[in-house]
Design an enzyme around this catalytic site. Structure first.
Site, PDB file in Angstrom:
ATOM      1  N   GLY A   1      66.757 -14.357  99.738  1.00  0.00           N
ATOM      2  CA  GLY A   1      67.636 -14.119 100.882  1.00  0.00           C
ATOM      3  C   GLY A   1      69.000 -14.753 100.645  1.00  0.00           C
ATOM      4  O   GLY A   1      69.872 -14.182  99.988  1.00  0.00           O
ATOM      5  N   GLY A   2      69.172 -15.969 101.125  1.00  0.00           N
ATOM      6  CA  GLY A   2      70.474 -16.652 101.077  1.00  0.00           C
ATOM      7  C   GLY A   2      71.144 -16.638  99.710  1.00  0.00           C
ATOM      8  O   GLY A   2      72.337 -16.320  99.597  1.00  0.00           O
TER       9      GLY A   2
ATOM     10  N   GLU B   1      55.558 -14.765 101.435  1.00  0.00           N
ATOM     11  CA  GLU B   1      56.714 -15.484 101.973  1.00  0.00           C
ATOM     12  C   GLU B   1      56.258 -16.449 103.065  1.00  0.00           C
ATOM     13  O   GLU B   1      56.202 -16.067 104.255  1.00  0.00           O
ATOM     14  CB  GLU B   1      57.704 -14.489 102.588  1.00  0.00           C
ATOM     15  CG  GLU B   1      58.335 -13.542 101.595  1.00  0.00           C
ATOM     16  CD  GLU B   1      59.768 -13.226 102.009  1.00  0.00           C
ATOM     17  OE1 GLU B   1      60.667 -13.547 101.234  1.00  0.00           O
ATOM     18  OE2 GLU B   1      59.966 -12.704 103.110  1.00  0.00           O
TER      19      GLU B   1
ATOM     20  N   TRP C   1      69.656  -8.817 101.794  1.00  0.00           N
ATOM     21  CA  TRP C   1      70.952  -9.259 102.348  1.00  0.00           C
ATOM     22  C   TRP C   1      70.923  -9.447 103.849  1.00  0.00           C
ATOM     23  O   TRP C   1      71.924  -9.831 104.447  1.00  0.00           O
ATOM     24  CB  TRP C   1      72.047  -8.243 101.953  1.00  0.00           C
ATOM     25  CG  TRP C   1      72.454  -8.343 100.523  1.00  0.00           C
ATOM     26  CD1 TRP C   1      72.135  -9.330  99.645  1.00  0.00           C
ATOM     27  CD2 TRP C   1      73.273  -7.417  99.784  1.00  0.00           C
ATOM     28  NE1 TRP C   1      72.687  -9.086  98.410  1.00  0.00           N
ATOM     29  CE2 TRP C   1      73.390  -7.907  98.476  1.00  0.00           C
ATOM     30  CE3 TRP C   1      73.903  -6.214 100.104  1.00  0.00           C
ATOM     31  CZ2 TRP C   1      74.128  -7.253  97.486  1.00  0.00           C
ATOM     32  CZ3 TRP C   1      74.631  -5.556  99.122  1.00  0.00           C
ATOM     33  CH2 TRP C   1      74.742  -6.079  97.824  1.00  0.00           C
ATOM     34  N   LYS C   2      69.824  -9.126 104.465  1.00  0.00           N
ATOM     35  CA  LYS C   2      69.703  -9.266 105.924  1.00  0.00           C
ATOM     36  C   LYS C   2      70.923  -8.633 106.605  1.00  0.00           C
ATOM     37  O   LYS C   2      71.415  -7.607 106.141  1.00  0.00           O
ATOM     38  CB  LYS C   2      69.522 -10.741 106.311  1.00  0.00           C
ATOM     39  CG  LYS C   2      68.461 -11.435 105.452  1.00  0.00           C
ATOM     40  CD  LYS C   2      68.028 -12.756 105.985  1.00  0.00           C
ATOM     41  CE  LYS C   2      67.069 -13.404 105.004  1.00  0.00           C
ATOM     42  NZ  LYS C   2      66.355 -14.525 105.533  1.00  0.00           N
TER      43      LYS C   2
ATOM     44  N   HIS D   1      58.623  -8.298 107.346  1.00  0.00           N
ATOM     45  CA  HIS D   1      59.326  -9.569 107.129  1.00  0.00           C
ATOM     46  C   HIS D   1      59.083 -10.476 108.332  1.00  0.00           C
ATOM     47  O   HIS D   1      59.049 -10.011 109.469  1.00  0.00           O
ATOM     48  CB  HIS D   1      60.827  -9.305 106.933  1.00  0.00           C
ATOM     49  CG  HIS D   1      61.552 -10.506 106.406  1.00  0.00           C
ATOM     50  ND1 HIS D   1      61.875 -11.578 107.209  1.00  0.00           N
ATOM     51  CD2 HIS D   1      61.994 -10.812 105.165  1.00  0.00           C
ATOM     52  CE1 HIS D   1      62.489 -12.491 106.468  1.00  0.00           C
ATOM     53  NE2 HIS D   1      62.576 -12.059 105.219  1.00  0.00           N
TER      54      HIS D   1
HETATM   55  C1  PEP Z   1      63.958 -13.796 102.840  1.00  0.00           C
HETATM   56  O1  PEP Z   1      64.900 -13.314 103.419  1.00  0.00           O
HETATM   57  O2  PEP Z   1      62.906 -13.182 102.774  1.00  0.00           O
HETATM   58  C2  PEP Z   1      64.097 -15.108 102.220  1.00  0.00           C
HETATM   59  C3  PEP Z   1      63.142 -15.491 101.419  1.00  0.00           C
HETATM   60  O3  PEP Z   1      65.224 -15.831 102.502  1.00  0.00           O
HETATM   61  P1  PEP Z   1      65.702 -17.197 101.772  1.00  0.00           P
HETATM   62  O4  PEP Z   1      65.712 -16.917 100.296  1.00  0.00           O
HETATM   63  O5  PEP Z   1      67.053 -17.454 102.314  1.00  0.00           O
HETATM   64  O6  PEP Z   1      64.709 -18.256 102.096  1.00  0.00           O
END
Ligand code: PEP
Length: 258
Positions: free
Chosen positions: A238-239, A171, A14-15, A99
């Site tokens: 993430g989003g 990632e 959720w950042k 991250h």
């Molecule tokens: C993340 O926060 O590690 C991420 C993958 O974000 P998103 O899914 O928004 O790209």
């Protein structure tokens, strides 16, 4: 151990979003929508909501709660930082480390991340170690070299026994928050590379137990094709993890007979 024995893990990062109240509300709204019994859902709220979210998730065995970061020391004079022991005390069972946002914004190095992984393991937290190349590094054909170096440094001095339970999140930096996910074949290629790296360093048995998860613009419409890849054992979202609707669709991907 093959893919079918590694139960899928879908992580919500959720950042720096959500209040305590909206985090709790999310957990209660999501839980009844999880329809796939074998999938484990990991939620990483802000530190401020961690304890409350862990308490809210207690009745739901499919949901595990963890943190987005921790400091590389057990305790001490580190103003503003949070230790692994404190995370466990708050109800965390895992911690996201390395991250790319922290590597970039907070200048975290592989060596520093390595210290954190060691302390997380000592604190009995599952480390989710994030690795991934930048756009320029991919363009230059250096994805494997970069990720191999990150694995080597971030897992330095950690044996297969000590590292048991560690999750690796591939990632690619260029795919995070860009709406431009890596293609399933690209992801499989990099996960295969990570698996082979782990086999070389930790041996077959330990390496095959490691969950390799993918993160970078995962959405309901690409979750299934990513999860269909042989070495993709889960997703880091993430989003699309911020809304119950989109996240529950991702969580409930159906591999069917594939
Ligand atoms: C993340 O926060 O590690 C991420 C993958 O974000 P998103 O899914 O928004 O790209």
């Amino acid at each position: 151990m093959d893919r079918l024995q590694r139960k899928p893990i879908i992580v919500a990062n959720w950042k720096m979003h959500k209040s305590i109240a909206s985090s709790i509300e999310f957990v209660h709204a999501l839980a009844p929508k999880i329809t796939v019994p074998s999938t484990q859902v990991f939620i990483a709220p802000s530190f401020t909501a961690l304890h409350a979210v862990a308490a809210a998730a207690k009745p739901y065995p499919a949901i595990t709660v963890g943190a987005q970061n921790m400091y590389a020391a057990a305790e001490g004079a580190y103003t503003g930082e949070v230790s692994g022991i404190q995370l466990v005390d708050a109800g965390a069972q895992f911690v996201i480390l390395g991250h790319s946002e922290r590597r970039k914004l907070c200048k975290e190095t592989d060596q520093f991340i390595n210290e954190k992984v060691k302390i997380a393991l000592l604190s009995k937290l599952i480390p989710i170690l994030c690795v991934g190349e930048s756009f320029d590094e991919r363009k230059a054909g250096k994805s494997e070299e970069v990720v191999g170096e990150q694995l080597k440094k971030c897992l330095n001095d950690i044996t297969s026994v000590q590292g048991r339970g560690t999750i690796i999140a591939y990632e690619p930096v260029w795919a995070i928050g860009t709406n431009c996910a890596a293609t399933p074949p690209m992801v499989q290629e990099m996960h295969q590379f990570c698996r082979d790296w782990l086999i070389r360093h930790w041996g077959d048995e330990a390496a095959n137990k490691v969950h390799l998860i993918y993160g970078g613009s995962v959405k309901p419409d690409n979750a299934l094709s990513l999860m269909q890849q042989k070495d993709v054992d889960g997703l880091l979202v993430g989003g699309a993890s911020l809304a119950v609707e989109s996240f529950s669709e991702i969580v409930n991907f159906d591999l069917g007979e594939t």
